[in-house]
Write a protein that holds these residues in place. Structure first.
Motif, PDB file in Angstrom:
ATOM      1  N   VAL A   7       0.860  -1.287   0.062  1.00  0.00           N
ATOM      2  CA  VAL A   7       0.099   0.111   0.048  1.00  0.00           C
ATOM      3  C   VAL A   7       0.921   1.186  -0.017  1.00  0.00           C
ATOM      4  O   VAL A   7       1.709   1.400   0.939  1.00  0.00           O
ATOM      5  CB  VAL A   7      -1.184   0.111   1.152  1.00  0.00           C
ATOM      6  CG1 VAL A   7      -1.681   1.340   1.191  1.00  0.00           C
ATOM      7  CG2 VAL A   7      -1.855  -1.352   1.485  1.00  0.00           C
ATOM      8  N   ASP A   9       0.501   5.298  -0.402  1.00  0.00           N
ATOM      9  CA  ASP A   9      -0.435   6.594  -0.138  1.00  0.00           C
ATOM     10  C   ASP A   9       0.383   7.665   0.739  1.00  0.00           C
ATOM     11  O   ASP A   9       0.411   7.195   2.011  1.00  0.00           O
ATOM     12  CB  ASP A   9      -1.670   6.161   0.214  1.00  0.00           C
ATOM     13  CG  ASP A   9      -2.602   7.285  -0.181  1.00  0.00           C
ATOM     14  OD1 ASP A   9      -2.525   8.631  -0.190  1.00  0.00           O
ATOM     15  OD2 ASP A   9      -3.644   7.066  -0.869  1.00  0.00           O
ATOM     16  N   LYS A  12      -1.553   9.797   5.081  1.00  0.00           N
ATOM     17  CA  LYS A  12      -1.390   8.718   6.331  1.00  0.00           C
ATOM     18  C   LYS A  12      -2.730   8.032   6.762  1.00  0.00           C
ATOM     19  O   LYS A  12      -3.060   7.016   7.032  1.00  0.00           O
ATOM     20  CB  LYS A  12      -0.867   9.424   7.321  1.00  0.00           C
ATOM     21  CG  LYS A  12      -0.431   8.455   8.522  1.00  0.00           C
ATOM     22  CD  LYS A  12       0.222   8.921   9.575  1.00  0.00           C
ATOM     23  CE  LYS A  12       0.718   8.024  10.949  1.00  0.00           C
ATOM     24  NZ  LYS A  12      -0.553   7.449  11.378  1.00  0.00           N
ATOM     25  N   ALA A  15      -3.835   5.537   3.930  1.00  0.00           N
ATOM     26  CA  ALA A  15      -2.982   4.521   4.057  1.00  0.00           C
ATOM     27  C   ALA A  15      -3.327   3.646   5.307  1.00  0.00           C
ATOM     28  O   ALA A  15      -3.186   2.198   5.252  1.00  0.00           O
ATOM     29  CB  ALA A  15      -1.569   4.779   4.071  1.00  0.00           C
ATOM     30  N   ASP A  16      -3.468   4.100   6.439  1.00  0.00           N
ATOM     31  CA  ASP A  16      -3.745   3.402   7.486  1.00  0.00           C
ATOM     32  C   ASP A  16      -5.186   2.627   7.553  1.00  0.00           C
ATOM     33  O   ASP A  16      -5.415   1.607   8.164  1.00  0.00           O
ATOM     34  CB  ASP A  16      -3.793   4.431   8.853  1.00  0.00           C
ATOM     35  CG  ASP A  16      -2.332   4.938   9.065  1.00  0.00           C
ATOM     36  OD1 ASP A  16      -1.192   4.482   8.653  1.00  0.00           O
ATOM     37  OD2 ASP A  16      -2.470   5.676   9.760  1.00  0.00           O
ATOM     38  N   GLU A  19      -4.854  -0.154   5.387  1.00  0.00           N
ATOM     39  CA  GLU A  19      -4.161  -1.332   5.897  1.00  0.00           C
ATOM     40  C   GLU A  19      -4.867  -1.943   7.017  1.00  0.00           C
ATOM     41  O   GLU A  19      -4.864  -3.321   7.154  1.00  0.00           O
ATOM     42  CB  GLU A  19      -3.015  -0.610   6.624  1.00  0.00           C
ATOM     43  CG  GLU A  19      -2.025  -1.763   7.404  1.00  0.00           C
ATOM     44  CD  GLU A  19      -0.870  -0.876   8.426  1.00  0.00           C
ATOM     45  OE1 GLU A  19       0.113  -1.757   8.596  1.00  0.00           O
ATOM     46  OE2 GLU A  19      -1.306  -0.111   8.955  1.00  0.00           O
ATOM     47  N   VAL A  29       0.641  -6.716   5.045  1.00  0.00           N
ATOM     48  CA  VAL A  29       0.566  -5.580   4.257  1.00  0.00           C
ATOM     49  C   VAL A  29       1.855  -4.901   4.682  1.00  0.00           C
ATOM     50  O   VAL A  29       2.240  -4.866   5.710  1.00  0.00           O
ATOM     51  CB  VAL A  29      -0.730  -4.620   5.060  1.00  0.00           C
ATOM     52  CG1 VAL A  29      -0.560  -3.138   4.501  1.00  0.00           C
ATOM     53  CG2 VAL A  29      -1.759  -5.347   5.207  1.00  0.00           C
ATOM     54  N   TYR A  30       2.323  -4.345   3.614  1.00  0.00           N
ATOM     55  CA  TYR A  30       3.531  -3.474   3.672  1.00  0.00           C
ATOM     56  C   TYR A  30       3.133  -2.029   3.540  1.00  0.00           C
ATOM     57  O   TYR A  30       2.732  -1.950   2.045  1.00  0.00           O
ATOM     58  CB  TYR A  30       4.581  -4.134   2.579  1.00  0.00           C
ATOM     59  CG  TYR A  30       5.317  -5.269   2.898  1.00  0.00           C
ATOM     60  CD1 TYR A  30       6.283  -5.472   3.825  1.00  0.00           C
ATOM     61  CD2 TYR A  30       4.354  -6.534   2.447  1.00  0.00           C
ATOM     62  CE1 TYR A  30       6.683  -6.975   3.919  1.00  0.00           C
ATOM     63  CE2 TYR A  30       4.804  -7.701   2.541  1.00  0.00           C
ATOM     64  CZ  TYR A  30       5.976  -8.077   3.484  1.00  0.00           C
ATOM     65  OH  TYR A  30       6.422  -9.293   3.637  1.00  0.00           O
ATOM     66  N   LYS A  31       3.051  -1.429   4.059  1.00  0.00           N
ATOM     67  CA  LYS A  31       2.783   0.046   4.131  1.00  0.00           C
ATOM     68  C   LYS A  31       3.679   1.329   3.935  1.00  0.00           C
ATOM     69  O   LYS A  31       4.494   1.206   4.743  1.00  0.00           O
ATOM     70  CB  LYS A  31       1.494   0.247   5.212  1.00  0.00           C
ATOM     71  CG  LYS A  31       0.996   1.912   5.216  1.00  0.00           C
ATOM     72  CD  LYS A  31       0.039   2.148   6.315  1.00  0.00           C
ATOM     73  CE  LYS A  31       1.075   2.141   7.663  1.00  0.00           C
ATOM     74  NZ  LYS A  31       0.252   2.357   8.910  1.00  0.00           N
ATOM     75  N   TYR A  33       4.437   5.535   3.095  1.00  0.00           N
ATOM     76  CA  TYR A  33       3.880   6.870   2.529  1.00  0.00           C
ATOM     77  C   TYR A  33       4.769   7.686   1.568  1.00  0.00           C
ATOM     78  O   TYR A  33       4.535   8.656   1.081  1.00  0.00           O
ATOM     79  CB  TYR A  33       3.951   7.778   3.953  1.00  0.00           C
ATOM     80  CG  TYR A  33       3.176   7.364   4.971  1.00  0.00           C
ATOM     81  CD1 TYR A  33       2.015   6.772   4.823  1.00  0.00           C
ATOM     82  CD2 TYR A  33       3.729   6.970   6.259  1.00  0.00           C
ATOM     83  CE1 TYR A  33       1.228   5.994   6.111  1.00  0.00           C
ATOM     84  CE2 TYR A  33       3.287   6.295   7.468  1.00  0.00           C
ATOM     85  CZ  TYR A  33       1.833   5.972   7.148  1.00  0.00           C
ATOM     86  OH  TYR A  33       1.217   5.423   8.340  1.00  0.00           O
TER      87      TYR A  33
END
Length: 237
Positions: A7, A9, A12, A15-16, A19, A29-31, A33
């Motif tokens: 993910v 984005d 924040k 993205a959160d 997630e 999940v690999y998040k 920013y």
């Protein structure tokens, strides 16, 4: 689902939120920013799908998608705050598989993630029960070879690097060789969703397929346009 999703984005909160929903569905999940961190992950981590924001401070999601397509074929879903058709067409043309416009319903995004993974898995694993039209599992004519079981395609002996969506379109046209397939039928068969008027998705993907096949736009040898009707791969003469 034991699948890994990237993910990216810079917002924040978004993205959160994405997630959280992915984790709740059982995904790894690999998040990120920023695009730099995301690119490092793409190079070093086995991923099954990527969700990319189009507008990023240091680059754009289109550039990240292009980087992914240099090596990988897993599905890419674009998140865009814009609604212009050209943004959607650009993403689909460079190899994205789907797009979701912000603001979006997280449950719809999860449904699209699952649909893309089902499609990707289906076209990368052997069919457990081949149907009548897929007994051979392969079409070979005029220098074009496409094999559904191995998910490999070649043209004049050279491999074609196709995304799952592109492969599905080409397979469906080959499966219906000699018959004109409308954009509506092609969209609903490949995407599994209802076709809406003024949907340029099919056209964008056909254009990308022709580009990869080095087809002349005016007189393509393989995928022919029947104006006002649809697309056709002609029977061998």
């Amino acid at each position: 689902m034991n699948k890994s999703v990237l993910v990216l984005d810079d917002e924040k909160e978004i993205a959160d939120l994405v997630e959280w929903y992915l984790l709740n569905e059982g995904f790894t999940v690999y998040k990120f920013y920023t695009s730099g961190e995301a690119l490092d992950c793409i190079r070093t981590t086995k991923l099954d799908l990527a969700i990319l924001d189009v507008m990023l401070p240091d680059t754009d999601g289109f550039s990240i998608c292009l980087k992914i397509r240099e090596q990988y074929h897993y599905p890419v879903i674009m998140l865009t705050a814009k609604v212009e058709d050209m943004d959607k067409i650009t993403g689909l043309t460079i190899g994205a598989d789907d797009y979701v416009t912000k603001p979006f319903n997280p449950m719809e995004l999860m449904a699209r993630v699952k649909a893309q993974l089902r499609r990707y898995t289906r076209y990368n694993l052997p069919e457990s029960v081949p149907d009548k039209l897929q007994e051979a599992g392969e079409y070979d004519f005029r220098g074009l070879t496409i094999n559904k079981e191995t998910h490999k395609c070649s043209l004049y002996g050279k491999p074609l690097q196709l995304t799952p969506i592109e492969f599905s379109i080409l397979w469906y046209l080959c499966e219906n060789k000699g018959r004109v397939v409308s954009s509506e039928e092609l969209f609903e068969a490949v995407w599994g969703e209802t076709y809406l008027d003024n949907n340029n998705t099919v056209m964008a993907h056909i254009g990308r397929l022709r580009e990869k096949m080095k087809e002349p736009p005016r007189k393509p040898k393989f995928i022919k346009t029947v104006w006002g009707v649809g697309y056709q791969i002609e029977m061998d003469r």
